[in-house]
Design an enzyme around this catalytic site. Structure first.
Site, PDB file in Angstrom:
ATOM      1  N   ASP A 165      -4.235   3.900   2.608  1.00 21.72           N
ATOM      2  CA  ASP A 165      -5.618   3.558   2.921  1.00 21.72           C
ATOM      3  C   ASP A 165      -5.793   1.960   3.363  1.00 21.72           C
ATOM      4  OD1 ASP A 165      -4.961   2.167   0.417  1.00 21.72           O
ATOM      5  OD2 ASP A 165      -6.598   2.986  -0.475  1.00 21.72           O
ATOM      6  N   ASP A 192       0.781  -1.206  -0.133  1.00 22.23           N
ATOM      7  CA  ASP A 192       0.042  -0.224   0.058  1.00 22.23           C
ATOM      8  C   ASP A 192       0.858   1.218   0.029  1.00 22.23           C
ATOM      9  OD1 ASP A 192      -1.907   1.756   0.464  1.00 22.23           O
ATOM     10  OD2 ASP A 192      -2.303   1.223   2.520  1.00 22.23           O
ATOM     11  N   ASP A 216      -1.698  -1.119  -3.986  1.00 21.11           N
ATOM     12  CA  ASP A 216      -1.801  -0.243  -5.263  1.00 21.11           C
ATOM     13  C   ASP A 216      -0.750  -0.513  -6.134  1.00 21.11           C
ATOM     14  OD1 ASP A 216       0.091   1.322  -4.021  1.00 21.11           O
ATOM     15  OD2 ASP A 216      -1.757   2.078  -2.725  1.00 21.11           O
ATOM     16  N   ASP A 256      -8.926 -16.531 -16.335  1.00 20.99           N
ATOM     17  CA  ASP A 256      -9.675 -17.195 -15.115  1.00 20.99           C
ATOM     18  C   ASP A 256     -10.876 -18.225 -15.652  1.00 20.99           C
ATOM     19  OD1 ASP A 256     -10.322 -16.671 -12.054  1.00 20.99           O
ATOM     20  OD2 ASP A 256     -12.388 -15.944 -12.902  1.00 20.99           O
ATOM     21  N   ASN A 265      -0.401   4.583  -0.056  1.00 18.34           N
ATOM     22  CA  ASN A 265      -1.043   5.750   0.410  1.00 18.34           C
ATOM     23  C   ASN A 265      -1.623   5.736   1.591  1.00 18.34           C
ATOM     24  OD1 ASN A 265      -2.973   4.345  -0.589  1.00 18.34           O
ATOM     25  ND2 ASN A 265      -4.156   5.899  -1.756  1.00 18.34           N
ATOM     26  N   GLU A 320      -6.795 -21.041 -16.428  1.00 24.41           N
ATOM     27  CA  GLU A 320      -7.192 -21.879 -15.028  1.00 24.41           C
ATOM     28  C   GLU A 320      -7.994 -23.087 -15.281  1.00 24.41           C
ATOM     29  OE1 GLU A 320      -8.962 -20.878 -10.691  1.00 24.41           O
ATOM     30  OE2 GLU A 320      -9.739 -20.039 -12.363  1.00 24.41           O
TER      31      GLU A 320
HETATM   32  O1  TEU Z   1     -10.957 -19.434  -9.249  1.00 24.57           O
HETATM   33  C1  TEU Z   1     -11.940 -20.187  -9.554  1.00 24.57           C
HETATM   34  C2  TEU Z   1     -11.654 -21.265  -8.500  1.00 24.57           C
HETATM   35  O2  TEU Z   1     -11.382 -22.345  -8.885  1.00 24.57           O
HETATM   36  C3  TEU Z   1     -11.948 -21.137  -6.984  1.00 24.57           C
HETATM   37  O3  TEU Z   1     -12.576 -19.925  -6.881  1.00 24.57           O
HETATM   38  C4  TEU Z   1     -12.861 -22.045  -6.659  1.00 24.57           C
HETATM   39  O4  TEU Z   1     -14.331 -21.950  -7.187  1.00 24.57           O
HETATM   40  C5  TEU Z   1     -12.801 -22.339  -5.080  1.00 24.57           C
HETATM   41  O5  TEU Z   1     -11.615 -22.019  -4.656  1.00 24.57           O
HETATM   42  C6  TEU Z   1     -13.400 -23.562  -4.895  1.00 24.57           C
HETATM   43  O6  TEU Z   1     -13.090 -24.095  -3.594  1.00 24.57           O
HETATM   44  C7  TEU Z   1     -11.070 -18.155  -9.997  1.00 24.57           C
HETATM   45  C8  TEU Z   1     -10.216 -17.027  -9.334  1.00 24.57           C
HETATM   46  O7  TEU Z   1      -9.013 -17.638  -9.140  1.00 24.57           O
HETATM   47  C9  TEU Z   1     -10.879 -16.942  -7.950  1.00 24.57           C
HETATM   48  O8  TEU Z   1     -10.122 -16.038  -7.226  1.00 24.57           O
HETATM   49  C10 TEU Z   1     -12.297 -16.399  -8.259  1.00 24.57           C
HETATM   50  O9  TEU Z   1     -12.923 -16.197  -6.950  1.00 24.57           O
HETATM   51  C11 TEU Z   1     -12.961 -17.098  -9.043  1.00 24.57           C
HETATM   52  O10 TEU Z   1     -12.370 -17.627 -10.473  1.00 24.57           O
HETATM   53  C12 TEU Z   1     -14.460 -16.461  -9.658  1.00 24.57           C
HETATM   54  O11 TEU Z   1     -13.581 -15.409 -10.861  1.00 24.57           O
HETATM   55 CA    CA Z   2      -3.625   2.133  -1.262  1.00 22.71          CA
END
Ligand code: TEU
Ligand code: CA
Length: 566
Positions: free
Chosen positions: A28, A24, A32, A203, A26, A257
């Site tokens: 808060d 961080d 960042d 993701d 600043n 992922e």
């Molecule tokens: O993660 C998907 C995911 O596999 C996990 O969130 C899963 O649902 C959970 O850990 C099951 O125990 C991605 C991101 O990495 C995560 O941070 C997000 O919350 C999720 O997608 C939604 O975008």
């Molecule tokens: Ca900050």
């Protein structure tokens, strides 16, 4: 001998930053971009090649940025686009590439597209999302569950339909069947690539194609809907299109992922002869022994079996290696031993494991100093939407609050999200303000960057040395992986056989001394690095004594009769 085609992303070490918890600038209490900029020297010194930034886009933060309101703007709390550009420039100056998080299975419900979509049935954005009537009044279209508790369908009174959300109800899923949605995504990608970013972590990418029959999923899949969600019929077609339209025109690195995928799907997504993604994150190793919020026992042979499967993917696939990210507990607490006696030794062992495997290694902030899980003492200390959203369901299922707490102390995502521990100052130097957004781990006076930097024998310097060794050894990067002893319950011993050198790695992943019989020709091997000062430079007998959590890497004399890489 392997024939991997060489690329920069296979030779890179990646470091993930969760901006909210890194630094961080600043006061808060929220990390960042300026904070990141101020630590680039530190990252360069560690020796990383690529930075993966968790979402930095404008977001109402229902899921800490994994709910994006505007893909073309920076989250206000993190800074401005100007600061983003500055960060990128500074990274480039340091020779560090940048990949950003592409979250396009869903958006925030505050995204303009969704606000339009919701406003009426005939709005041009209606089909950007997935709207359905209930089976009958008060009953959602099917039984699909959300990962963050309850149904994956949310009722919208005004338009009289439900919308789909695999994650939180503020994270509506995009309708990838609509070609306009796909075009929007490709535009977003081009915008950031044209700025100079080097690729994406994608993701929950296997979820983008939905089963269009929207049938109920079987009862016994309800606890693991990811396997159904990841098996939509058009996934490979969409990825192929994305590659053709965007990725093929840039020199990028992509890592998906891969939550819930089969081995066959992984093969298709990452086959270099096809054009989808470069790499994926698999969940087997990170989720070993996991049953939703519970952590069950697991054994070393089970873990090795997972590494073996990854390495057997063949010459047209390249694996990733990681123990930590923002969704998992701290590796030293899970795979190592985080007691004062063994924490540093076992953290170093894990460093050696990560950096000597075949595949691109991904480190997560704090891993390089051996940060541990947070000692939660009550359920209301958790911040994560996953915990908050599931608490009712878990308690209704018969688990006691004490049991839930005990398991969350092993499994919660918040362990990874407590602020980075920089020094002994208040808030561990993470923030100069009153309070950090999530509590700092009370062990920060012992575990922090400053004390690691000052001690040449620290976990940090061990990571640095290993990264250096890896960088200077093509054979360690591309060499064949061979598990010498898959059944041994304490020692993980393997080789990486390259063109000129073979490396022998021996890891005692237990609290006891092991008299280990080396089943390998080792006469010509010399010690490169170990995490225990008394380790001998040469192996002189068939049996070697490995101290608890001892980790050694040996290197062979040059071998001359091997073919070159392509
Ligand atoms: O993660 C998907 C995911 O596999 C996990 O969130 C899963 O649902 C959970 O850990 C099951 O125990 C991605 C991101 O990495 C995560 O941070 C997000 O919350 C999720 O997608 C939604 O975008
Ligand atoms: Ca900050």
């Amino acid at each position: 001998m392997n024939e991997f085609a060489k690329t920069w992303w296979k030779e890179s070490v990646v470091y993930q930053i969760y901006p909210r918890s890194f630094q961080d600038s600043n006061g808060d209490g929220i990390g960042d971009l300026q904070g990141i900029i101020s630590k680039l020297d530190y990252l360069a010194f560690l020796g990383i090649d690529v930075l993966w930034l968790s979402p930095h886009f404008d977001s109402p933060n229902d899921d800490n940025g994994y709910d994006i309101r505007d893909y073309y703007n920076v989250m206000e709390e993190f800074g401005t686009m100007k600061e983003f550009d500055l960060m990128l420039k500074r990274l480039q100056k340091n020779g560090i590439k940048l990949i950003i998080d592409l979250v396009v299975n869903h958006t925030s419900d505050e995204h303009r597209w969704f606000r339009e979509s919701k406003s009426s049935h005939d709005n041009p954005y209606r089909d950007y999302y997935i709207w359905k009537e209930g089976v009958e009044k008060g009953r959602p279209p099917n039984n699909w569950p959300s990962f963050f508790g309850g149904s994956a369908w949310e009722w919208d009174e005004a338009s009289g339909e439900y919308y789909l959300h695999y994650f939180g109800k503020k994270q509506p899923d995009l309708n990838w069947e609509n070609p306009k949605v796909r075009e929007e995504v490709y535009d977003i990608m081009r915008f950031w690539l044209d700025k100079g970013v080097d690729g994406f972590r994608m993701d929950v990418i296997p979820f983008i194609s939905k089963h269009q029959d929207f049938l109920d999923i079987p009862e016994d899949s309800l606890n693991h809907p990811e396997f159904i969600y990841a098996s939509g019929p058009r996934l490979h077609e969409f990825l192929e299109e994305m590659n053709r339209e965007v990725l093929s025109k840039y020199d990028t690195m992509t890592v998906g992922e891969a939550f819930g995928v089969t081995e066959e799907c992984t093969q298709l997504m990452t086959d270099e002869r096809r054009n989808e993604l470069d790499m994926v994150f698999l969940f087997d190793i990170g989720r070993i022994g996991r049953e939703n919020w519970r952590q069950n026992e697991w054994t070393l042979p089970q873990l090795k079996a997972m590494f073996n499967i990854q390495s057997e993917v063949g010459n047209f696939h390249w694996p990733t290696q990681f123990f930590n990210n923002h969704d998992n507990p701290r590796s030293v607490s899970k795979y190592g031993n985080d007691s004062p006696k063994y924490r540093e030794t076992s953290a170093k062992l894990l460093a050696m494991l990560l950096l000597t495997q075949k595949g691109t290694p991904f480190l997560y902030q704090g891993e390089e100093i051996g940060m541990t899980n947070y000692p939660f003492t009550s359920l209301d200390q958790f911040d994560d939407i996953e915990v908050k959203g599931n608490i009712d369901k878990v308690l209704k299922s018969g688990a006691s609050p004490e049991e839930f707490l005990q398991e969350l102390n092993k499994t919660s995502r918040d362990h990874a999200r407590t602020p980075m521990q920089w020094n002994k100052k208040p808030n561990a130097g993470f923030s100069g303000g009153e309070k950090s957004w999530l509590s700092v781990n009370p062990n920060f006076e012992i575990i922090n960057v400053e004390s690691n930097l000052n001690n040449p024998k620290s976990v940090f310097h061990f990571y640095r040395q290993l990264i250096e060794i890896r960088r200077n050894s093509t054979d360690l990067i591309y060499g064949d992986y061979f598990d010498i002893d898959p059944g041994h319950t304490k020692v993980f011993a393997y080789t990486r056989a390259g063109i000129r050198f073979t490396y022998l790695i021996m890891l005692n992943m237990s609290d006891s001394m092991v008299k280990y019989q080396v089943r390998f020709e080792f006469q010509d091997y010399e010690l490169l690095l170990s995490n225990i000062p008394t380790t001998p430079n040469k192996i002189s007998t068939n049996y070697i004594e490995l101290q608890p959590w001892e980790a050694r890497i040996y290197k062979s004399k040059p071998i001359t009769n091997r073919v070159e890489y392509e």
